[in-house]
Scaffold this motif. Structure first.
Motif, short mmCIF file in Angstrom:
data_model
loop_
_atom_site.label_atom_id
_atom_site.label_comp_id
_atom_site.label_asym_id
_atom_site.label_seq_id
_atom_site.Cartn_x
_atom_site.Cartn_y
_atom_site.Cartn_z
N GLU A 171 0.84 -1.21 0.00
CA GLU A 171 0.00 0.00 0.00
C GLU A 171 0.87 1.26 0.00
O GLU A 171 0.63 2.20 -0.77
N GLN A 220 -9.39 9.72 -4.96
CA GLN A 220 -7.98 9.35 -4.82
C GLN A 220 -7.30 10.21 -3.77
O GLN A 220 -6.47 9.72 -2.98
N GLU A 273 -8.62 11.46 -1.10
CA GLU A 273 -9.00 10.94 0.21
C GLU A 273 -8.16 9.71 0.57
O GLU A 273 -7.67 9.58 1.71
N ARG A 274 -7.99 8.80 -0.37
CA ARG A 274 -7.18 7.60 -0.11
C ARG A 274 -5.73 7.97 0.19
O ARG A 274 -5.09 7.40 1.09
N THR A 275 -5.22 8.94 -0.55
CA THR A 275 -3.83 9.37 -0.35
C THR A 275 -3.64 9.93 1.05
O THR A 275 -2.67 9.60 1.75
N LYS A 310 -5.34 9.40 3.79
CA LYS A 310 -5.48 8.36 4.82
C LYS A 310 -4.21 7.52 4.93
O LYS A 310 -3.69 7.28 6.04
N THR A 311 -3.68 7.08 3.79
CA THR A 311 -2.46 6.26 3.82
C THR A 311 -1.26 7.08 4.26
O THR A 311 -0.41 6.60 5.03
N HIS A 315 -9.87 15.04 6.07
CA HIS A 315 -9.52 13.63 6.03
C HIS A 315 -8.25 13.32 6.83
O HIS A 315 -8.10 12.18 7.30
#
Length: 916
Positions: free
Chosen positions: A306, A585, A587-589, A591-592, A658
């Motif tokens: 990830e 994308q 938002e995913r970035t 979080k990770t 986020h």
């Protein structure tokens, strides 16, 4: 800045060697039979170097540039015959070079020179093989008009008998990089050639081989095993399922790099053994970092993949210390350290020693020196007057200069002093190039730590009282109304004769000196104490005494705690799909990225116990952004527009939303940070709420709209229920170097120039605005004549009346904009940020009044900190007619900066890369 590199005629950048200048001059003196001592030649060489250092601040001198200066300095020294001999010597050398070049080309065509292969064998040079090789590269970009024959001819001019295969590839790279100004496609092409040369070295094959991808993936295990044997890589990385990780590698992502990013990675980031052999390829590099950040995860392989995907797609890039050290035997991955120095000799020298340790492991250092008593204050233990803060800062300066961080970057420190300190006027002059050298610190950055009360006195044209901290020990540890109350009490004491050391100055005079020094030397930077403290989430746990090296970190410090921040930046340019932001994308970035940043805290190597104590207790991180200008270009939006300001606002709100939610989700999984109870988070106060607190505390409106676009109630409820994993979540760093790696514009800045040459320790790089080139191509206007015009106008298109006005507005350069737009962008972003931003101010104006207005406006709009003031030399620009908001002006007392003054501007890379 000292000359460390020069550019050869081949465009290759090499180390500067003054002995070559001295040797050439000696030959000229001998040729004319003029006697000259070694001391005289050395003295002329010193003058040559001084001239070069003054002229080449942000680029490397070429060989011809150096020789021109040598000629002039010989003449200035009265050695006219020697200068003439030197000119003739240059002409003769040029004739010899041309003759050798013609001879070489003939020998190349007849295959009469040999090439050393990587296995050591010597074979005849084959011109057709070179042509085929270049043609293969050109075929990767079928849409581009690449003249293969011309590239081959120019490459041949840099070859010689016995040349190695790797040197031939480097010669191709040199030819391609020189063409980047013609078309940005050459940047990608040069990167491909560079990577293929490394692949040949490491894998034995390049990307054109059928087995390339398999070999690339299989090499991950060998790279890690070699690193472990060399004691460079943490042996725990061998415990991962390397087959699974190898299968997830995507070698094709090497093609995402521009040349400047590839060269920077090649020279400074890819891991090497102690014999300086490169151990890893780019995708191994990303995976090694991902593994280093996943060591404590339950599903190490899953998280590593990830993390790898996020970085290798250039969606997010950690800060430089993390890139240097993740997964190594000394994983010092934090970017910034901030210390408070106590008024105690033992603690002073402990902090100086700490600076050395923190800098050694690539940390940028911020020091708060306000506690040190002023010059003339009594030292009771010895009954002698103090020499004040400046002599200690001279020691800090020497320490900074002595440290070469990780062998890859110079030590870097910023020292802060609060504006009421008795030594503030001496402090303002630390970076001057004139005066007593014993009171100058040329290798240390400086910053003003300014309370709101001072700014109010400037606007009101009031007096300002300077005090010594030993007589006002609590002032530095209070802020807002409490500070104002205590400061007024000390002023009354002084007027009653109850203070031993104090004096009054006109606040506007002191402010004017601040502005003039900032223009003249680039220092001290302007930072604001009260917004940093009033808006701090950790107001229950201490005081923010200063910012860091790059002014984006605002954390508490004390004798017991050295503040630490862990940084990384989202590449906004990779979050645009078509003509819109890819919010899913993004938002995913976020979080990770927050998970990766939180992992740094537990896996980190801490050079001091105070740093470890603070970081584990508060767990602050600083998620930032870069590539804002790219996004504006892709969305066809002018930086100087309400639409752009609204986009800055919207993007930062989304990221803040986020990031805070991600930290709270980590708290649910791992527990809240130790000092959470009593924090603003615990009290239900978020960054937007603290902007209202600042306005109430000051009694002044910021003028920034406090409307939220998103529904924040779910986040607030999550924090109420689970708390926060991190005391701080957001900080925008300069990103000078990692933006090069990511291939985007740095940080939150407008474009510096549409075409310029950028220098760093990896060499000189032509930077051209690829978005401008694409638009000109669409209009059928991109050709050699347009390149010539761009170079002639130093990248600016504002005088190109044949171009559409819309295009000229879109591609304004930073110095062609009103700096107030930079402030407005920052103010609207700032309401969502719990730390701060590295905000550079660009202006072509030499007006002290205008520059003063900019900083007063920044203060009024609630900015916590600013960074460099970047200006143009007065002789090189017309005076700006832009006018800042007159309501905040100080026209009666702020003079025009003298026209002969030239601003000191830091290198766009080396001066700003310390955090990123």
């Amino acid at each position: 800045m000292p000359i460390e590199k020069i550019k050869k005629r081949t465009q290759e950048v090499v180390d500067f060697d003054r002995t070559r200048i001295e040797l050439a001059m000696k030959k000229a003196f001998i040729a004319t039979r003029v006697a000259a001592s070694d001391e005289e030649i050395a003295a002329i060489t010193d003058k040559v170097i001084e001239d070069l250092e003054r002229r080449f601040v942000e680029s490397f001198p070429g060989v011809e540039d150096i020789q021109d200066v040598v000629e002039r300095k010989l003449s200035e020294a009265g050695h006219f015959e020697v200068a003439k001999a030197y000119i003739l010597y240059r002409k003769e050398r040029e004739r010899v070079r041309l003759a050798r070049r013609r001879e070489l080309l003939e020998r190349l065509r007849r295959s009469e020179i040999t090439v050393r292969k990587r296995n050591g064998a010597a074979v005849p040079f084959d011109l057709s093989e070179l042509e085929a090789n270049v043609q293969r590269y050109a075929s990767l970009f079928p849409e581009a008009k690449i003249d293969v024959a011309e590239i081959v001819d120019e490459t041949c001019l840099n070859l010689y008998d016995g040349v190695s295969a790797s040197e031939i590839n480097r010669a191709i790279v040199l030819v391609l990089r020189a063409r980047i100004e013609r078309d940005p496609i050459y940047s990608q092409l040069a990167a491909r050639v560079l990577w293929n040369d490394l692949r040949k070295e490491v894998l034995g094959v390049d990307e054109f081989a059928a087995e390339f991808a398999d070999r690339y993936r299989q090499h991950l295990r060998r790279a890690i095993e070699s690193g472990v044997r060399a004691r460079r890589i943490d042996p725990r990385l061998l415990e991962f399922d390397l087959e699974r990780l190898s299968a997830s590698l995507a070698p094709e992502r090497d093609s995402l790099f521009e040349f400047i990013g590839a060269q920077t990675l090649y020279d400074r980031y890819l891991l090497r053994d102690h014999e300086q052999r490169i151990l890893e390829l780019p995708q191994h590099f990303w995976m090694r970092i991902a593994m280093g950040l996943a060591l404590n995860e339950a599903d190490r392989e899953g998280r590593a993949i990830e993390f790898y995907d996020l970085m290798s797609k250039l969606l997010y890039v950690p800060s430089t210390p993390t890139l240097f050290h993740a997964g190594t035997t000394h994983p010092q991955m934090s970017s910034c350290y901030i210390t408070t120095v106590e008024d105690d000799l033992t603690h002073i020298f402990k902090c100086i020693g700490d600076n050395a340790q923190l800098s050694k492991w690539s940390g940028g250092v911020g020091n708060d020196w306000t506690n040190i008593r002023g010059t003339g204050a009594l030292i009771r233990s010895t009954n002698v007057p103090s020499q004040g803060v400046v002599p200690f800062l001279k020691i800090v300066d020497a320490t900074t200069a002595a440290i070469n961080r990780s062998g890859k970057r110079r030590g870097a420190t910023c020292v802060y002093l609060e504006t009421w300190h008795y030594d503030i006027e001496d402090f303002l002059e630390l970076r001057k190039n004139t005066g007593d050298e014993r009171r100058r610190t040329h290798d240390t950055n400086t910053a003003n730590w300014i309370p709101d009360l001072f700014m109010k006195r400037v606007i009101e044209d009031g007096q300002w009282t300077l005090l010594s901290p030993d007589e006002a020990p609590d002032l530095h540890h209070t802020y807002g109304r409490d500070f104002e109350r205590r400061y007024l009490e000390y002023e009354r004491r002084a007027e009653r004769g109850e203070m031993r050391l104090w004096r009054q100055v006109c606040a506007r005079d002191l402010w004017r000196k601040m502005i003039n020094m900032l223009f003249e030397t680039g220092h001290p930077w302007i930072t604001f104490k009260d917004p940093c403290n009033i808006r701090s989430p950790q107001d229950h746990a201490g005081v923010v005494h200063s910012s860091n090296l790059c002014t984006e970190i605002t954390l508490n410090t004390s004798r017991e705690e050295t503040a630490v921040c862990n940084l990384g930046s989202i590449n906004l340019a990779r979050h645009v799909a078509g003509r819109a932001i890819d919010w899913a994308q993004l938002e995913r970035t976020v979080k990770t990225a927050m998970r990766m940043l939180d992992n740094v805290i537990d896996l980190n190597f801490y050079p001091t116990v105070e740093a470890e104590r603070a970081n584990l207790k508060h767990r602050p991180v600083g998620l930032g952004i870069m590539g804002l200008q790219d996004v504006l270009y892709m969305l066809d939006c002018d930086f100087e527009s309400e639409r752009a300001v609204a986009l800055s606002d919207e993007l930062m709100e989304f990221i803040s939303y986020h990031a805070i939610l991600a930290s709270s989700e980590l708290a649910r999984e791992r527990g809240a940070y130790e000092s959470y109870r009593g924090s603003k988070w615990d009290r239900g106060l978020f960054p937007l709420d603290t902007l209202e607190m600042l306005e109430r505390e000051r009694g002044i409106e910021t003028g920034v709209e406090k409307r939220a676009r998103m529904d924040w109630e779910p986040v607030r409820e999550h924090v109420r229920q689970f708390g926060m994993r991190n005391s701080n979540c957001l900080a925008i760093a300069p990103t000078a170097t990692i933006a090069n790696i990511a291939g985007c514009f740095p940080s939150i800045e407008p474009i510096y120039k549409n075409l310029y040459v950028k220098s760093n320790v990896s060499g000189e790089f032509t930077v051209i605005n690829r978005y401008l080139v694409e638009d000109l191509k669409r209009l059928g206007l991109w050709d050699e004549e347009m390149v010539r015009r761009l170079k002639q106008h130093d990248g600016s298109i504002q005088s190109f009346t044949d171009l559409p006005p819309r295009l000229r507005r879109k591609y304004k350069e930073a110095f062609e904009m009103d700096a107030l737009w930079i402030i407005r962008h920052a103010a609207h972003r700032g309401k969502w940020i719990d730390q701060s931003q590295s905000v550079n101010i660009f202006t072509a104006s030499t007006s002290g009044r205008y520059i003063s207005d900019i900083y007063i406006t920044a203060w009024k709009m609630g900015l916590k900190t600013t960074y460099y003031l970047r200006t143009l030399a007065a002789s090189g620009i017309e005076k700006s007619t832009l006018d800042a908001a007159s309501a905040h002006a100080v026209p009666e007392t702020t003079e025009e900066v003298p026209s002969e003054t030239t601003s000191a501007v830091c290198s766009l890379d080396e001066g700003c890369e310390v955090c990123q």
